[in-house]
Design a protein around this motif. Sequence first.
Motif, mmCIF file in Angstrom:
data_model
loop_
_atom_site.group_PDB
_atom_site.id
_atom_site.type_symbol
_atom_site.label_atom_id
_atom_site.label_comp_id
_atom_site.label_asym_id
_atom_site.label_seq_id
_atom_site.Cartn_x
_atom_site.Cartn_y
_atom_site.Cartn_z
ATOM 1 N N SER A 112 0.832 -1.206 0.000
ATOM 2 C CA SER A 112 0.000 0.000 0.000
ATOM 3 C C SER A 112 0.864 1.252 0.000
ATOM 4 O O SER A 112 0.503 2.274 -0.581
ATOM 5 N N ASP A 163 1.938 2.688 -3.428
ATOM 6 C CA ASP A 163 0.913 3.514 -4.073
ATOM 7 C C ASP A 163 0.818 4.883 -3.402
ATOM 8 O O ASP A 163 0.644 5.905 -4.071
ATOM 9 N N ALA A 164 0.933 4.897 -2.077
ATOM 10 C CA ALA A 164 0.815 6.159 -1.352
ATOM 11 C C ALA A 164 1.945 7.114 -1.701
ATOM 12 O O ALA A 164 1.731 8.326 -1.847
ATOM 13 N N ASN A 217 3.445 7.478 -4.427
ATOM 14 C CA ASN A 217 3.292 8.019 -5.776
ATOM 15 C C ASN A 217 1.983 8.791 -5.959
ATOM 16 O O ASN A 217 1.693 9.254 -7.058
ATOM 17 N N SER A 218 1.197 8.927 -4.902
ATOM 18 C CA SER A 218 -0.089 9.603 -5.043
ATOM 19 C C SER A 218 0.050 11.089 -4.742
ATOM 20 O O SER A 218 1.020 11.536 -4.145
ATOM 21 N N GLU A 219 -0.954 11.860 -5.145
ATOM 22 C CA GLU A 219 -0.936 13.294 -4.902
ATOM 23 C C GLU A 219 -1.129 13.615 -3.426
ATOM 24 O O GLU A 219 -0.670 14.650 -2.936
ATOM 25 N N GLN A 220 -1.828 12.767 -2.707
ATOM 26 C CA GLN A 220 -2.053 12.969 -1.276
ATOM 27 C C GLN A 220 -1.182 12.005 -0.472
ATOM 28 O O GLN A 220 -1.629 11.369 0.479
ATOM 29 N N SER A 221 0.082 11.920 -0.853
ATOM 30 C CA SER A 221 0.963 10.908 -0.270
ATOM 31 C C SER A 221 1.115 11.062 1.238
ATOM 32 O O SER A 221 1.125 10.077 1.972
ATOM 33 N N GLU A 262 -1.894 9.619 3.118
ATOM 34 C CA GLU A 262 -1.919 8.161 3.045
ATOM 35 C C GLU A 262 -0.814 7.550 3.906
ATOM 36 O O GLU A 262 -1.018 6.531 4.573
#
Length: 317
Positions: free
Chosen positions: A206, A209-210, A212-216, A219
């Motif tokens: 998980s 993914d976090a 690389n996310s915009e709201q890292s 997350e």
Amino acid sequence: MPGGFRRTEILGERRLIKKNFNIGLQDEVGNFEQLTKRAVLVSDTLLLSHGPHAPYCHVGVKSQTDDTTDFDTGRPQLGTTRTDRYGIHCPDMTALGTWLLEAEPIIRAGLAWYLPSYTSSTEYTGAERRSYPPSRVSAVDYIIRGGRLIDPSESRPVKDRLVRPVLEIDLPFIDGITMGDFSKITIDEFDSYKGFRGFLRTSFLSMGDALNSEQSQIELTKLRLEIEDQVSAMESDLRTVKRKRALGAVSATVASTAALLIAVEGSVMERVLTTLGLTTAGTFWGAIRDRVENGPRVIENGKWYYVWVLSRKANSL
């Protein structure tokens, strides 16, 4: 041993590369017992190896002569003798042997491995004469193929967009006992360790993914809280284990070690490890900093490596 080195492969390498090794970046004089006790909770398989710059210890010589026959006379002729000289790089063979004997239960269970950093040379004499330079097996490929590393040091990792601190926490472990007793206790309580590592493995999936996310950051905060809860539960389990009669008899204690979990962008990590091989703890983060600050432009590949930075110091709980 003098001369250059050529790359060789490990016997059974194709089978080994299917394993998801976690590597301890250990300096040449490090204490395997301390590292094993602290790292076994957060590693799938702890693959330990002394660095290639550790002192060379000669192990043995193997010679084989292939006699030839003169086809015209039928008489035997002087053949060619192949001589292999080999040894491993290890600062203390006695300490290594003791660790291997006492860690046998967790080695048999697949929780820990030892990969010798060995050097060999080959020479042919007699009818045919030639020699090859010393060759050395490196563990770097196994580091790159795995997703997590463990660095026992007091150094603070560099913080950068390609190096992301994830969490800082105290990890519990059983201390105050011999390596042999620790191995037995770990196997006896294997369900607890296995459950925690299964949770951690899912968290890392998980986490990729976090990162690389915009709201890292949001997350990662959620994951950090979940990991902290599981660590607290594991600490409670270890306290329960400590109260058992078998552990009380060997004066086991529950201790903790400070731990940082750092995520390093894949292309940076691979370039560092390819350059340094099995680096020492003192130069590892310096090499990361050099690649981030002074190296050529890094192409991000979206893959992250996770490094547990564990303190050598232990505190009683």
